[in-house]
Scaffold this motif. Structure first.
Motif, short mmCIF file in Angstrom:
data_model
loop_
_atom_site.label_atom_id
_atom_site.label_comp_id
_atom_site.label_asym_id
_atom_site.label_seq_id
_atom_site.Cartn_x
_atom_site.Cartn_y
_atom_site.Cartn_z
N THR A 56 -27.25 -2.63 -10.31
CA THR A 56 -25.83 -2.48 -9.98
C THR A 56 -25.37 -1.06 -10.26
OG1 THR A 56 -25.45 -4.77 -10.63
CG2 THR A 56 -23.51 -3.35 -10.50
N GLU A 60 -24.09 1.58 -7.46
CA GLU A 60 -22.74 2.16 -7.57
C GLU A 60 -22.79 3.69 -7.62
OE1 GLU A 60 -20.39 -1.47 -9.86
OE2 GLU A 60 -20.98 0.30 -11.00
N ARG A 78 -13.48 2.96 3.89
CA ARG A 78 -13.15 1.57 3.60
C ARG A 78 -14.40 0.70 3.54
NH1 ARG A 78 -7.35 0.50 4.39
NH2 ARG A 78 -6.50 2.54 4.86
N ILE A 81 -16.22 1.39 0.27
CA ILE A 81 -15.52 0.77 -0.87
C ILE A 81 -15.70 -0.75 -0.83
CG2 ILE A 81 -13.24 0.34 -1.85
CD1 ILE A 81 -12.62 3.28 -1.25
N LEU A 84 -18.97 -1.45 -2.32
CA LEU A 84 -18.92 -1.37 -3.79
C LEU A 84 -18.41 -2.68 -4.38
CD1 LEU A 84 -17.46 2.16 -4.62
CD2 LEU A 84 -19.63 1.22 -5.42
N ARG A 85 -17.43 -3.27 -3.71
CA ARG A 85 -16.86 -4.51 -4.22
C ARG A 85 -17.82 -5.68 -4.06
NH1 ARG A 85 -10.46 -3.64 -2.71
NH2 ARG A 85 -10.09 -2.73 -4.76
N THR A 88 -20.15 -5.59 -6.90
CA THR A 88 -19.52 -6.13 -8.11
C THR A 88 -19.52 -7.65 -8.10
OG1 THR A 88 -18.14 -4.19 -8.11
CG2 THR A 88 -17.44 -6.00 -9.50
N GLU A 91 -23.08 -8.79 -8.84
CA GLU A 91 -23.43 -8.57 -10.24
C GLU A 91 -22.78 -9.62 -11.14
OE1 GLU A 91 -21.63 -7.52 -12.96
OE2 GLU A 91 -23.34 -7.03 -14.25
N ARG A 92 -21.54 -9.95 -10.80
CA ARG A 92 -20.82 -10.96 -11.59
C ARG A 92 -21.48 -12.34 -11.42
NH1 ARG A 92 -18.86 -11.75 -16.06
NH2 ARG A 92 -17.61 -13.61 -16.13
N ARG A 192 -17.16 -20.44 -10.46
CA ARG A 192 -16.88 -19.00 -10.31
C ARG A 192 -18.01 -18.32 -9.55
NH1 ARG A 192 -12.60 -16.86 -9.90
NH2 ARG A 192 -13.37 -14.88 -10.67
N ARG A 215 -6.01 -12.43 0.96
CA ARG A 215 -6.51 -11.76 -0.23
C ARG A 215 -6.02 -12.37 -1.52
NH1 ARG A 215 -6.40 -5.43 0.38
NH2 ARG A 215 -4.17 -5.82 0.57
N GLU A 216 -4.83 -12.95 -1.48
CA GLU A 216 -4.34 -13.46 -2.77
C GLU A 216 -5.17 -14.63 -3.29
OE1 GLU A 216 -1.42 -14.85 0.40
OE2 GLU A 216 -2.71 -13.18 -0.03
N LEU A 218 -8.42 -14.66 -3.23
CA LEU A 218 -9.76 -14.17 -3.59
C LEU A 218 -9.94 -13.93 -5.06
CD1 LEU A 218 -10.67 -11.24 -1.21
CD2 LEU A 218 -11.67 -13.47 -1.35
N ARG A 220 -10.73 -11.22 -7.31
CA ARG A 220 -10.59 -9.79 -7.07
C ARG A 220 -11.72 -9.05 -7.73
NH1 ARG A 220 -6.49 -9.41 -3.60
NH2 ARG A 220 -7.04 -7.25 -3.91
N VAL A 221 -12.12 -7.95 -7.13
CA VAL A 221 -13.10 -7.10 -7.85
C VAL A 221 -12.52 -5.71 -8.01
CG1 VAL A 221 -15.05 -8.34 -7.01
CG2 VAL A 221 -14.31 -6.31 -5.82
#
Lengths: 221, 221
Positions: A56, A60, A78, A81, A84-85, A88, A91-92, A192, A215-216, A218, A220-221
């Motif tokens: 990760t 990054e 965009r 980015i 990148l998310r 994340t 990785e989580r 999760r 989006r709300e 989701l 978030r990352v």
């Protein structure tokens, strides 16, 4: 210059696929460790998480390096980015597999899962494995039918999650409190894990179609 | 052009401070709702989360817009991406306050928290409030003594989290299983809330000093 840029992006995608494969192995092994009280396998998942974290960090750093050198235009910026998310999220997902392995280790030599809940946890592991497998293909191929499937698979996970609570709150439940704690925690970890898979699906769909991703709702990352 | 860029970055920081204030109100009200079984307050936290999500989307969109227009150089690019990740941490803290409010609503008119655990949960709410207040000042001021304090406050949270498990596993525990489930979930929500505060602290410290942030221990965004 542009060719180099696209080669570098392709190499980043390949590293992300590799990370996702490791996460797929982790969730499968963590589920087996949990159900079979397999300490050796739990330890294996716990130590392998370090490799996912290193990958990760490397992805990054390389992404930021590419962005800094290539000064991508708006659309590329965009997309990078968004990439990148996705990293994340993946990785989580690895961290959540690690948490499940830690529950298995903590309860060894017993299994944290009572016999009555083995079928539900087995299915949760299978659905998680299905989702992470589709995440891997989605990162590589950007095939949006996979994104749709991930959302449906996550509905199955939500059903399974509810079944855990129904079982624990039924009059037949006769397990000690540590069992309720472990089942509650593991249920949350699997849920999760799959939420982050949905997050990847929505990010990829948004990149491909520009369609709003609610989006709300989701993670978030 | 550079002046405009820095004005825009300053405006972004102000929006992030505003978001963090809303999250501070949310965790405080969610804790009261949980302890006092206050349905109205729980509903207030639940509806206010939408405003945090809207602000998040707006800050993210403006950040990407600034980056696309201003083509920041390497250091600025990294700083702006770090800012995006702080936004994500703060937004996720808002979600966790929302989850606590939902536990309060689900258990109404009872309180989800038994009398014996009220002092621990009260302290968890206080520590969470302290951390989010310091996150707000850290975003505005970049004073690294705050980052150090947040890490120490999070150690307090970890102690409190352990106290919940000790209480539930003691021979004196005489609560029904739904209570163990709710306490386990709320404990996890408070713990994750503070983990995201630590994540902000480490990101800000890294930006200011370049000192490695032990990234593998971080909640990733």
């Amino acid at each position: 210059m542009r060719d180099l840029y696209h080669d570098e992006l392709q190499a980043l995608i390949e590293s992300m696929v590799e990370m996702t494969k490791l996460v797929g192995a982790a969730i499968s092994q963590a589920t087996t460790a949990l159900l079979e009280a397999d300490l050796e396998l739990a330890e294996k998942v716990i130590s392998a998480d370090r490799m996912i974290d290193l990958l990760t960090n490397e992805v990054e750093d390389r992404s930021l390096d590419v962005m800094a050198r290539q000064a991508p235009v708006a659309g590329e910026l965009r997309a990078t980015i968004a990439g990148l998310r996705v990293v994340t999220d993946v990785e989580r997902m690895g961290d959540l597999a690690l948490h499940i392995a830690k529950v298995a280790r903590r309860r060894y030599p017993a299994s944290a899962i009572p016999a009555s809940l083995r079928p539900v946890i087995t299915r949760m592991g299978e659905v998680s494995g299905t989702i992470v497998g589709k995440v891997e293909r989605l990162i590589a191929e950007h095939d949006l039918t996979l994104a749709d499937e991930i959302e449906r698979d996550d509905d199955d996970m939500d059903d399974l999650h509810r079944q855990l609570f129904t079982a624990m709150l039924s009059p037949q439940w006769d397990q000690p409190v540590e069992c309720a704690i472990d089942v509650t925690l593991c249920g949350r970890y699997y849920e999760r894990f799959c939420d982050h898979g949905v997050s990847v699906a929505r990010r990829v769909r948004f990149r491909v179609t520009g369609e709003p991703q609610h989006r709300e709702a989701l993670p978030r990352v």
